[in-house]
Design an enzyme around this catalytic site. Sequence first.
Site, PDB file in Angstrom:
ATOM      1  N   GLU A  96      84.446  39.584  62.200  1.00  0.00           N
ATOM      2  CA  GLU A  96      83.520  40.705  62.075  1.00  0.00           C
ATOM      3  C   GLU A  96      82.150  40.230  61.584  1.00  0.00           C
ATOM      4  OE1 GLU A  96      82.906  42.436  58.070  1.00  0.00           O
ATOM      5  OE2 GLU A  96      84.532  43.679  58.824  1.00  0.00           O
ATOM      6  N   ASP A 157      87.661  45.127  66.461  1.00  0.00           N
ATOM      7  CA  ASP A 157      86.312  45.628  66.167  1.00  0.00           C
ATOM      8  C   ASP A 157      85.287  44.518  66.317  1.00  0.00           C
ATOM      9  OD1 ASP A 157      87.309  44.354  63.831  1.00  0.00           O
ATOM     10  OD2 ASP A 157      85.969  45.517  62.553  1.00  0.00           O
TER      11      ASP A 157
END
Length: 415
Positions: A96, A157
């Site tokens: 991330e 994500d």
Amino acid sequence: MDGRTTGTGNRRRALLRAFGACAATFGALGGLNSAGAAPSTRKGAVPGVPPDANASVSPHCPGDDWPAWHQFKTRFLSADGRVMDRSMEDQRTVSEGQAYGLFFSLVANDRATFDKLLAWTESNLAQGDLIAHLPAWLWGRKTDGQWGVIDGNPASDADLWMAYVFAEAGRLWRVRRYAALGALLARRILAQETDFVPGLGRTLLPAPAGFHPAADQWRLNPSYVPMQVVRRLAGLFPDSGWPGLINSSLQQIVDPSSGGFAPEWTLYRAGHGFQLDPQTQAEGSYNAIRVYLWAGMLAPESPDTQVLSRKFEGMLRYVAQHGAPPERVDIRNGTASRDGPAGFSAALLPLLQSTGNAEGARAQEARVRALDAQSEPGYYSAALSLFGLGWQAGRFRFAADGALQLPWEAVCATR
């Protein structure tokens, strides 16, 4: 801690082979036709990149003039290109963080840092090949003192943001290699990180493994599906499985939210819908704060803006009453433990501004700056602040279709 290197020539040849194979990889999902072109594009074209765009943007374009980004790099970016969370004992890097770093590099028109982040990510998180492997989510100091991948399971994500950023970098910087990487990552996400969920359809899972605990159950995360990112990828690859993710992603955000708050995690059961997550229960915290951030940054004309701007009135009321967003909140009744860090306030800025509460946005911006002046923020809080304050300052916007809009694009002549 230096990442292992991969020969530049070998990597370039691999990417050229991958670009040529884009028809085969995306073709199975409908993203490219058998000739290697998306519908209505000529053979070999990359979605979002003009057919004749073989050169990068002019070196005379404005560069890294974003002081907050420069400070972030000084605090958290290693010389070899990894975003470090120094607050953790293992000095970890998460995928991330690499994805966010790539996004901020693009916003700042900082190509050198972008390439450094990309090279480290590929070498250390993707086994030297982002074409063949989704990046592992966790890298750092292992219990035996060695440095390397601690958990090889990817995080969707981060993968979504990387696919999006590569695609937009290909368009904005006019670099086919980036656009091809974006297309291939988008294809791999569909293949490895989605599932067909009864009642939802094609749905993004948080990772390839570990989030389908029973035959009729899926554990999902509403903060993993920023609608501008999902819609952009769906628009770039309209004949792939991406358009099917739009409705399921919006449902992941809207349906499990309660009392105007977003949950940390949620459990979906076929035939029963969304339920409390057994592990986090009704808590909203460090994951959920991004739901408000992504919603606030939607374009006013986005199909998702109206429903999402009204969905989180509970959080906006809480901030108005208490002067700060909560670090942890029970979404069923709005009870909270204590105030969140500076990054939480920054994450609320776009939603406050976009819902017409300019005074509330100014108050939260002042809180961010006051807290950061008292003590240096950690990696995550600083990343949230770059998103929130950067958006507030107009350094980037998202169009209704999710395309990234940057001020420097208008003044950069291509050669």
